[in-house]
Scaffold this active site. Structure first.
Site, PDB file in Angstrom:
ATOM      1  N   CYS A 276       4.327   9.723   8.312  1.00 59.41           N
ATOM      2  CA  CYS A 276       3.811   9.419   6.982  1.00 59.41           C
ATOM      3  C   CYS A 276       2.675   8.417   7.145  1.00 59.41           C
ATOM      4  O   CYS A 276       2.574   7.750   8.170  1.00 59.41           O
ATOM      5  CB  CYS A 276       4.909   8.849   6.095  1.00 59.41           C
ATOM      6  SG  CYS A 276       4.437   8.824   4.346  1.00 59.41           S
TER       7      CYS A 276
ATOM      8  N   CYS B 159       2.007   5.982   4.714  1.00 60.78           N
ATOM      9  CA  CYS B 159       2.116   4.825   3.818  1.00 60.78           C
ATOM     10  C   CYS B 159       2.239   3.492   4.543  1.00 60.78           C
ATOM     11  O   CYS B 159       1.821   2.466   4.021  1.00 60.78           O
ATOM     12  CB  CYS B 159       3.242   5.004   2.804  1.00 60.78           C
ATOM     13  SG  CYS B 159       4.882   5.071   3.526  1.00 60.78           S
TER      14      CYS B 159
ATOM     15  N   CYS C  91       0.978   7.514   0.448  1.00 60.14           N
ATOM     16  CA  CYS C  91       1.338   8.364   1.581  1.00 60.14           C
ATOM     17  C   CYS C  91       0.227   9.339   1.977  1.00 60.14           C
ATOM     18  O   CYS C  91       0.482  10.326   2.681  1.00 60.14           O
ATOM     19  CB  CYS C  91       2.625   9.122   1.266  1.00 60.14           C
ATOM     20  SG  CYS C  91       4.001   8.019   0.902  1.00 60.14           S
TER      21      CYS C  91
ATOM     22  N   LYS D 292      12.808  14.838  -1.206  1.00 62.71           N
ATOM     23  CA  LYS D 292      12.691  13.384  -1.174  1.00 62.71           C
ATOM     24  C   LYS D 292      12.321  12.913  -2.570  1.00 62.71           C
ATOM     25  O   LYS D 292      11.282  13.289  -3.101  1.00 62.71           O
ATOM     26  CB  LYS D 292      11.636  12.954  -0.163  1.00 62.71           C
ATOM     27  CG  LYS D 292      11.434  11.447  -0.154  1.00 62.71           C
ATOM     28  CD  LYS D 292      10.487  11.003   0.936  1.00 62.71           C
ATOM     29  CE  LYS D 292      10.272   9.503   0.849  1.00 62.71           C
ATOM     30  NZ  LYS D 292       9.352   9.024   1.886  1.00 62.71           N
TER      31      LYS D 292
ATOM     32  N   ARG E 267      10.719  -0.770   1.666  1.00 57.96           N
ATOM     33  CA  ARG E 267       9.300  -1.092   1.466  1.00 57.96           C
ATOM     34  C   ARG E 267       9.014  -2.541   1.827  1.00 57.96           C
ATOM     35  O   ARG E 267       7.926  -2.864   2.286  1.00 57.96           O
ATOM     36  CB  ARG E 267       8.882  -0.754   0.038  1.00 57.96           C
ATOM     37  CG  ARG E 267       8.876   0.763  -0.147  1.00 57.96           C
ATOM     38  CD  ARG E 267       8.474   1.194  -1.541  1.00 57.96           C
ATOM     39  NE  ARG E 267       8.733   2.624  -1.702  1.00 57.96           N
ATOM     40  CZ  ARG E 267       8.698   3.251  -2.862  1.00 57.96           C
ATOM     41  NH1 ARG E 267       8.414   2.583  -3.967  1.00 57.96           N
ATOM     42  NH2 ARG E 267       8.943   4.542  -2.920  1.00 57.96           N
TER      43      ARG E 267
ATOM     44  N   ARG F  82       5.011   6.484  -6.630  1.00 56.67           N
ATOM     45  CA  ARG F  82       4.939   7.708  -5.834  1.00 56.67           C
ATOM     46  C   ARG F  82       5.356   8.955  -6.620  1.00 56.67           C
ATOM     47  O   ARG F  82       5.639   9.992  -6.047  1.00 56.67           O
ATOM     48  CB  ARG F  82       5.842   7.576  -4.600  1.00 56.67           C
ATOM     49  CG  ARG F  82       5.492   6.425  -3.675  1.00 56.67           C
ATOM     50  CD  ARG F  82       5.927   6.726  -2.253  1.00 56.67           C
ATOM     51  NE  ARG F  82       6.098   5.562  -1.413  1.00 56.67           N
ATOM     52  CZ  ARG F  82       5.121   4.766  -0.984  1.00 56.67           C
ATOM     53  NH1 ARG F  82       3.871   5.005  -1.342  1.00 56.67           N
ATOM     54  NH2 ARG F  82       5.391   3.741  -0.205  1.00 56.67           N
TER      55      ARG F  82
ATOM     56  N   GLU G 130      11.739  23.309  -3.090  1.00 59.17           N
ATOM     57  CA  GLU G 130      11.116  22.547  -1.993  1.00 59.17           C
ATOM     58  C   GLU G 130      11.735  22.940  -0.650  1.00 59.17           C
ATOM     59  O   GLU G 130      11.034  23.137   0.339  1.00 59.17           O
ATOM     60  CB  GLU G 130      11.317  21.040  -2.211  1.00 59.17           C
ATOM     61  CG  GLU G 130      10.400  20.401  -3.235  1.00 59.17           C
ATOM     62  CD  GLU G 130       9.002  20.135  -2.674  1.00 59.17           C
ATOM     63  OE1 GLU G 130       8.700  20.589  -1.555  1.00 59.17           O
ATOM     64  OE2 GLU G 130       8.212  19.475  -3.377  1.00 59.17           O
TER      65      GLU G 130
ATOM     66  N   LYS H 278      17.160  13.154   0.508  1.00 59.80           N
ATOM     67  CA  LYS H 278      17.014  11.696   0.550  1.00 59.80           C
ATOM     68  C   LYS H 278      16.748  11.160  -0.843  1.00 59.80           C
ATOM     69  O   LYS H 278      15.863  11.688  -1.513  1.00 59.80           O
ATOM     70  CB  LYS H 278      15.836  11.381   1.478  1.00 59.80           C
ATOM     71  CG  LYS H 278      15.475   9.929   1.534  1.00 59.80           C
ATOM     72  CD  LYS H 278      14.233   9.755   2.346  1.00 59.80           C
ATOM     73  CE  LYS H 278      13.815   8.298   2.255  1.00 59.80           C
ATOM     74  NZ  LYS H 278      12.532   8.061   2.796  1.00 59.80           N
TER      75      LYS H 278
ATOM     76  N   SER I 242      17.825   2.666   2.514  1.00 59.34           N
ATOM     77  CA  SER I 242      17.902   1.198   2.570  1.00 59.34           C
ATOM     78  C   SER I 242      18.656   0.601   1.386  1.00 59.34           C
ATOM     79  O   SER I 242      19.453  -0.318   1.559  1.00 59.34           O
ATOM     80  CB  SER I 242      16.491   0.617   2.656  1.00 59.34           C
ATOM     81  OG  SER I 242      15.708   1.025   1.539  1.00 59.34           O
TER      82      SER I 242
ATOM     83  N   TYR J  23      21.413   3.200   8.417  1.00 61.21           N
ATOM     84  CA  TYR J  23      21.313   1.872   9.029  1.00 61.21           C
ATOM     85  C   TYR J  23      22.684   1.395   9.489  1.00 61.21           C
ATOM     86  O   TYR J  23      22.786   0.398  10.201  1.00 61.21           O
ATOM     87  CB  TYR J  23      20.685   0.886   8.032  1.00 61.21           C
ATOM     88  CG  TYR J  23      19.318   1.367   7.563  1.00 61.21           C
ATOM     89  CD1 TYR J  23      18.184   1.173   8.340  1.00 61.21           C
ATOM     90  CD2 TYR J  23      19.170   2.073   6.359  1.00 61.21           C
ATOM     91  CE1 TYR J  23      16.946   1.647   7.935  1.00 61.21           C
ATOM     92  CE2 TYR J  23      17.941   2.547   5.946  1.00 61.21           C
ATOM     93  CZ  TYR J  23      16.833   2.335   6.737  1.00 61.21           C
ATOM     94  OH  TYR J  23      15.617   2.820   6.342  1.00 61.21           O
TER      95      TYR J  23
HETATM   96  C1  PBG Z   1       7.834   6.650   3.949  1.00 58.65           C
HETATM   97  C2  PBG Z   1       9.290   6.476   3.841  1.00 58.65           C
HETATM   98  C3  PBG Z   1      10.032   5.730   2.910  1.00 58.65           C
HETATM   99  C4  PBG Z   1      11.365   5.802   3.334  1.00 58.65           C
HETATM  100  C5  PBG Z   1      11.399   6.600   4.460  1.00 58.65           C
HETATM  101  N1  PBG Z   1      10.101   7.021   4.748  1.00 58.65           N
HETATM  102  C6  PBG Z   1       9.614   4.899   1.769  1.00 58.65           C
HETATM  103  C7  PBG Z   1       8.966   5.516   0.625  1.00 58.65           C
HETATM  104  O1  PBG Z   1       8.838   6.728   0.499  1.00 58.65           O
HETATM  105  O2  PBG Z   1       8.510   4.720  -0.209  1.00 58.65           O
HETATM  106  C8  PBG Z   1      12.544   5.127   2.682  1.00 58.65           C
HETATM  107  C9  PBG Z   1      13.719   4.910   3.589  1.00 58.65           C
HETATM  108  C10 PBG Z   1      14.728   3.942   3.094  1.00 58.65           C
HETATM  109  O3  PBG Z   1      14.691   3.470   1.942  1.00 58.65           O
HETATM  110  O4  PBG Z   1      15.612   3.620   3.896  1.00 58.65           O
HETATM  111  N2  PBG Z   1       7.218   7.502   3.041  1.00 58.65           N
END
Ligand code: PBG
Length: 345
Positions: A142, A144, A152, A217, A227, A239, A255, A270, A296, A335
């Site tokens: 990605c 970003c 992104c 996603k 972030r 986003r 998708e 996700k 996260s 994690y």
């Molecule tokens: C990058 C990305 C993100 C996450 C994984 N890849 C952040 C986003 O899309 O803003 C989030 C992973 C997480 O929250 O653990 N695009």
């Protein structure tokens, strides 16, 4: 209903009315098979195993120590050397794969650090593969973390230019594969990126590098701690112009099907726990290998509640991971991979 019909085997998925019936209570007592640990083990339907975990790591260019992430206790930003150590710890616990996120020294409008052959993910990939060749390195793909605006892809006006971004993603995939990444994992949500990445990889001699597509996603509030960790919050807007609306399930299926058609090897949903219905639907619909990202915010919530003494951390985590597997995920990105692997020993 208090009637009994003989058990019979029916082909395929039986309609409700022709479901094999069993004798009701008191002949049938569901508690019989719950009586002892051994009996419960015999009929346990879902298993959580370290061999299905992926551990995400944040590798920062120029860092020479471990740097804590406030909202993710136990997770740190790592130098490349520490990432190599950490990959060793992960492997020792029986976790087969790490997912790398890079935090570059400098950012620019295009995110050029993403496809730099000497970029942080490329350097970390080489170092980890050299020290731990058996460990699978999955490169998050990605822009970003590498763009100064935090979006992104390439920004034109107030939107992200889809088609202009594809070329940069393809370049990044090739650079990651060249560095030795075992799998590339596009998380940008641009249309057509799986196809563009597949074509570029094939053309550059990486026909055997699999693509793990972040297919469904969502534009989720659960990414907040990430972030902070990656310094990738968008500088303006959000986003929602490219990530999915949490309200949409059929769209997630579309998708997923598109990613299959474009050549994805593994799909992903996700976040995980709030989207268990889509893990199940996509698994049933596509029969593809499927990953779920326990993100996260999901991690942070459990950590915070456990620290406050409100819940039993181990019990909650293993139950959450079991639910993700039961919903249909083959692979869990979490994690908690290290802690859960240790608990499962
Ligand atoms: C990058 C990305 C993100 C996450 C994984 N890849 C952040 C986003 O899309 O803003 C989030 C992973 C997480 O929250 O653990 N695009």
């Amino acid at each position: 209903m208090w009637f009994a019909a003989p058990n019979r085997v029916t082909a395929g998925t039986p309609a409700d009315s022709e479901y094999p019936r069993q004798m009701p209570f008191p002949q049938t007592r569901m508690r019989r098979l719950r009586a002892t640990r051994a009996l419960r083990g015999l009929v346990q339907e879902t298993h959580v195993a370290a061999s299905t975990f992926v551990y995400p790591m944040f590798v920062a260019h120029g860092l020479d120590r471990r740097e804590p992430i406030a909202a993710m206790p136990g997770v740190e930003r790592l130098s490349i050397a520490h990432a190599v150590d950490e990959a060793g710890n992960v492997a020792a616990l029986g976790v087969p794969a790490v997912l790398l996120f890079g935090i570059p020294a400098t950012k620019d409008a295009e995110g050029s650090g993403a496809w730099d052959d000497e970029g942080v993910v490329q350097l970390a990939t080489r170092a980890i593969k050299e020290a731990h060749p058996e460990t699978l390195v999955i490169a998050d793909l990605c822009l970003c973390e590498y763009t100064d605006h935090g979006h992104c892809g390439v920004v034109r006006g107030d939107t992200v230019d889809n088609d202009a971004t594809l070329e940069l993603l393809a370049r990044t995939a090739v650079s990651q594969a060249r560095a030795g990444a075992d799998i590339v994992a596009p998380s940008d949500m641009m249309d057509g990126r799986v196809g563009a990445i597949r074509a570029a990889l094939d053309e550059e001699g990486f026909a055997d590098t699999p693509i793990l597509a972040y297919s469904a996603k969502f534009a989720s509030a659960f990414y907040g701690p990430f972030r902070e960790a990656a310094g990738s919050a968008p500088a303006f807007g959000d986003r929602r112009g490219y990530q999915m609306d949490p309200a949409n399930g059929n769209e997630a299926l579309r998708e997923a099907r598109l990613d299959v058609d474009e050549g994805a090897d593994i799909l992903m949903v996700k976040p995980a726990l709030p989207y268990l219905d889509l893990i199940r639907r996509i698994k049933d619909d596509t029969a593809m290998p499927l990953a779920a990202y326990h993100v996260s915010g999901e991690y942070a919530m459990i950590k915070a509640a456990a620290a406050a003494g409100y819940i039993d951390e181990r019990g909650v985590v293993l139950e959450a991971l079991t639910a993700i597997r039961r919903a249909g995920a083959d692979i869990i990105i979490t994690y908690y991979a290290k802690e859960a692997a240790a608990w499962l020993r």
